[in-house]
Design an enzyme around this catalytic site. Structure first.
Site, PDB file in Angstrom:
ATOM      1  N   ARG A   1      62.726 -15.931  41.378  1.00 41.49           N
ATOM      2  CA  ARG A   1      61.405 -16.070  40.759  1.00 41.49           C
ATOM      3  C   ARG A   1      61.538 -16.631  39.343  1.00 41.49           C
ATOM      4  O   ARG A   1      60.714 -17.446  38.909  1.00 41.49           O
ATOM      5  CB  ARG A   1      60.695 -14.719  40.749  1.00 41.49           C
ATOM      6  CG  ARG A   1      59.448 -14.626  39.914  1.00 41.49           C
ATOM      7  CD  ARG A   1      58.257 -15.372  40.470  1.00 41.49           C
ATOM      8  NE  ARG A   1      57.668 -14.744  41.618  1.00 41.49           N
ATOM      9  CZ  ARG A   1      56.426 -14.985  42.054  1.00 41.49           C
ATOM     10  NH1 ARG A   1      55.644 -15.823  41.390  1.00 41.49           N
ATOM     11  NH2 ARG A   1      55.974 -14.419  43.146  1.00 41.49           N
TER      12      ARG A   1
ATOM     13  N   GLU B   1      49.867  -9.347  38.603  1.00 48.37           N
ATOM     14  CA  GLU B   1      51.009  -9.591  37.722  1.00 48.37           C
ATOM     15  C   GLU B   1      50.791 -10.623  36.623  1.00 48.37           C
ATOM     16  O   GLU B   1      51.309 -10.458  35.517  1.00 48.37           O
ATOM     17  CB  GLU B   1      52.206 -10.007  38.575  1.00 48.37           C
ATOM     18  CG  GLU B   1      52.700  -8.897  39.474  1.00 48.37           C
ATOM     19  CD  GLU B   1      53.750  -9.388  40.457  1.00 48.37           C
ATOM     20  OE1 GLU B   1      54.919  -9.081  40.242  1.00 48.37           O
ATOM     21  OE2 GLU B   1      53.377 -10.071  41.417  1.00 48.37           O
TER      22      GLU B   1
END
Length: 765
Positions: free
Chosen positions: A310, A719
């Site tokens: 990520r 997030e």
């Protein structure tokens, strides 16, 4: 969309809504507590429960030899991590056994009294630098690359190099790790009430440890008292211990960690050590970038590789990189396995990218905001991993924000203030956010839901999502209600249960509503089609109206045929008709996110379903005599697609930002020379308080339309807001630079008061 949010909030305020830890009030449980290693690495010589057995209420002490199945709990292939260490230990806090006693206090005391003799390894790997020097990684490095980096450097006017580190972060959830295990009637199944984001992970691991089939392990979660990623894999170990204790004693068993032990023994957000080299033209446009990111993963892999993946994908963020090589190293150290945390590697990458742009701006003598602007991605350009950018929103949001706050005037006012004040300096920071929604592991992007409409018109929804304070249940109840045209008061989400929703992904990656909400919508839509058929048949029999199901409309708890809008009938009357005429009133649906595929070996693909976008601007002041930071103003512009529940999403945006603010300037995990944590309670670990909320918090969460979005056109919002905290870090650096007379600053993360003070003391006067 109307939801029954008020009822849920009332239940939380009055205590009617229950959490995992409240189960201890409903049944008598034995209590288990882990016995852990006090050494970072070494060989186990013996485990002696003699002193522990003298504690009142002591039942038994267990070690790995008492596990009836396989001693495996790893996140990747299971076998890479044991539940209980057998021959050697690899971090302080690693369980080597556990004790069971009649109360939580007796169990904890017995665990502390257990004598574990370990032959200590005098040279454990305790830092990222040690791991790099000894080349101790889980796997080969991962790479995302595009273009010709060397040609980019050759065309550059400035080539800069630097080093940047990011700190760790404690999850600080309200409920510590805990689980409750009992038998279902007739002892057919193990029932675990777990504090987890991942019921399938718990179910699979417990079945392996006990040597049972997975269908014999039922995991049930009603509500979790905070998680932030720390209970995605973090909850599995403790649920497994509770299940083992149950199986050995034959009596219901619980485990509830003390806050101090929870902090000391569990993983954090990964700290990173980073190197970069960047080339740019005279305007500050990036032409080439090389970055190496080294993550401190702890001893067991957990999600470290996925988190680093990520980071690689998130480093470019909102910016176009024509040529780059981004490399990620996952380092194995003798610490607890660091794990998922809100943002999942993107915060570290965003901090690094903004650090790079700051130094580029200093090199070309331009405002950072201008350097950001000229580097933004444009429609149709490719990200370094090969995904074409569509619905590019950051440039216009950036422009909108700067216009609304009158950035040029604000910049001038801050500069004038700094010129006339000696000990208090102000700074401005901006961060754009482009966050990819979805799991980079493609197979995880799936959800299940089961919906039943009962004969009185009430509706039950079971799905694989975990409610942990983010309003997931309220939103899914609203989605089902909207689909069926009824009041949300009719709809209730049941507990998340592995027998009703099997083989589901963790509630993480901002996909909880997308995956589970879309599955619930699909199931409700199937029921709606049956209701339409039944309604058309009923009207044909009653009025002789030709049966055309497509004309049946549902709204506000009524239904009617569009050709006879004056004849509106109650929803529950149609449901009753369906039952007596044998129409389907229940449906299961499975949703798999379309159009995504990513190959980590090649570093290419479409890892995300879509992107959530926004920009934040922060104004801070620092006291150069104490290092204290005061956040004066924060302005956030965030686009949310077709927002399902505005108040919930606004709450998520503010909460995420505040957690990001803590990560940026407050939350530090200091260690001694042997890398033992020095902060093990919320009295010494400084999470943001109400007094840390900015004086002015200017939030604009606005709806938007895009080609690709989530359920009902909404966008995931869990997030991305945490990354807005980087604007505060950027603002502190800007203020410190002002204190240093405009000198280029290399601010360490997190920018706690001590760091700010030391930077100011080092400045020339």
């Amino acid at each position: 969309m109307k939801t029954n949010r008020k009822e849920n909030l009332k239940g939380l305020a009055t205590g009617e809504l229950r959490f995992c830890g409240d189960l201890g009030e409903t049944m008598e449980y034995l209590h288990a507590y882990p016995v852990v290693s006090l050494e970072a690495e070494g060989d186990i010589l013996s485990i002696d429960f003699s002193a522990a057995s003298l504690i009142p209420g002591f039942v038994y002490g267990y070690t790995a030899k008492d596990i009836p199945g396989r001693n495996v709990i790893g996140a990747v292939s299971r076998v890479e991590e044991p539940l209980l260490a057998e021959e050697s230990v690899h971090y302080r806090g690693q369980p080597v056994g556990f004790v069971v006693a009649d109360t939580q206090e007796h169990a904890r005391l017995a665990a502390y009294r257990t004598l574990v003799r370990i032959r200590k390894n005098e040279h454990p790997i305790l830092t990222v630098q040690d791991a790099i020097a000894r080349k101790r990684y889980y796997h080969e490095p991962m790479v995302v690359a595009t273009g010709d980096v060397e040609a980019g450097y050759a065309a550059s006017v400035h080539v800069l190099e630097g080093v940047f580190d990011t700190g760790a972060q404690e999850h600080a959830y309200i409920e510590t790790q805990r689980a409750f295990a009992s038998y279902t009637p007739f002892k057919r199944n193990i029932l675990i009430h777990a504090d987890t984001q991942a019921i399938t992970d718990v179910q699979e691991v417990v079945a392996l440890l006990l040597g049972r089939a997975e269908h014999e392990v039922e995991v049930d979660v009603y509500r979790v008292g905070g998680a932030f990623g720390g209970k995605e894999r973090g909850g599995t170990m403790w649920a497994a211990i509770a299940a083992l204790a149950l199986e050995k004693t034959g009596r219901p068993c619980a485990i509830v960690l003390d806050r101090r032990d929870d902090i000391l023994w569990t993983g954090k957000r990964h700290p990173y050590h980073c190197h970069y080299k960047v080339g740019c033209d005279r305007q500050g446009r990036l032409l080439a970038l090389e970055a190496e990111m080294y993550a401190d993963g702890g001893y067991y892999e957990d999600f470290t590789e996925a988190i680093m993946e990520r980071s690689l994908l998130s480093l470019p963020g909102s910016y176009y990189l024509p040529s780059c090589r981004i490399t990620g190293f996952s380092c194995r150290t003798n610490k607890p396995a660091n794990t998922a945390f809100r943002g999942f590697g993107a915060p570290q990458a965003t901090l690094l990218m903004e650090e790079i742009l700051y130094h580029v701006a200093k090199a070309v003598k331009r405002d950072v905001a201008d350097v950001q602007k000229i580097n933004f991605l444009e429609e149709g350009q490719l990200a370094p991993y090969g995904m074409p950018m569509v619905d590019v929103a950051v440039p216009r949001i950036h422009e909108k924000l700067l216009e609304q706050v009158d950035y040029r005037s604000l910049r001038k006012a801050v500069d004038e203030y700094n010129a006339s004040h000696m000990t208090y300096k102000k700074g401005i920071g901006i961060v754009p956010v482009k966050y990819g929604i979805g799991f980079t592991a493609t197979f995880l992007n799936q959800g299940n839901a089961l919906v039943y409409v009962y004969t009185d018109g009430s509706i039950s929804v079971s799905h694989g999502g975990i409610e942990m304070g983010q309003g997931l249940f309220t939103k899914i109840e609203g989605i089902v209600a909207k689909t069926l045209g009824v009041s949300p008061d009719r709809v209730v989400c049941e507990s998340t249960n592995s027998l009703r929703a099997g083989s589901v992904a963790s509630t993480a990656a901002s996909t909880g509503t997308d995956l589970n909400g879309e599955a619930a919508r699909m199931a409700a839509q199937r029921i709606k089609e049956c209701l339409r058929q039944a309604g058309a048949a009923l009207l044909e029999a009653k009025y002789g109206l030709a049966a055309v199901p497509a004309h049946i409309t549902f709204e506000d708890d009524y239904w009617w045929d569009a050709r006879m809008p004056q004849h509106k009938l109650p929803f529950d009357a149609l449901v009753s008709y369906c039952y007596f005429n044998r129409y389907m009133l229940g449906a299961q649906a499975h949703y798999a996110t379309p159009g995504i595929a990513y190959d980590p070996k090649q570093g290419k693909g479409t890892p995300f379903a879509y992107f959530t976008n926004g920009v934040a601007l922060a104004v801070v002041g620092i006291d150069t005599c104490t290092g204290d930071t005061h956040v004066e103003q924060v302005s956030i512009r965030h686009e949310g697609g077709a927002i399902i529940d505005y108040e919930i999403e606004r709450g998520q945006l503010i909460g995420g930002f505040m957690q990001g603010l803590g990560y940026a300037i407050l939350e530090e995990l200091p260690r001694d020379k042997e890398e033992r944590l020095l902060s093990s309670s919320l009295s010494t670990y400084k999470v943001p308080l109400i007094t840390d909320v900015p004086d002015v918090l200017d939030i604009d969460l606005f709806p938007s339309q895009h080609e690709v979005c989530g359920v009902l056109g909404a966008k995931g919002l869990g997030e991305p807001p945490l990354l807005y905290g980087v604007a505060v870090f950027n603002a502190v650096r800007d203020a410190v630079e002002a204190a240093c007379g405009g000198k280029e600053i290399f601010l360490h993360h997190p920018a706690i008061p001590g760091e700010v003070l030391m930077q100011c003391l080092d400045c020339p006067r």
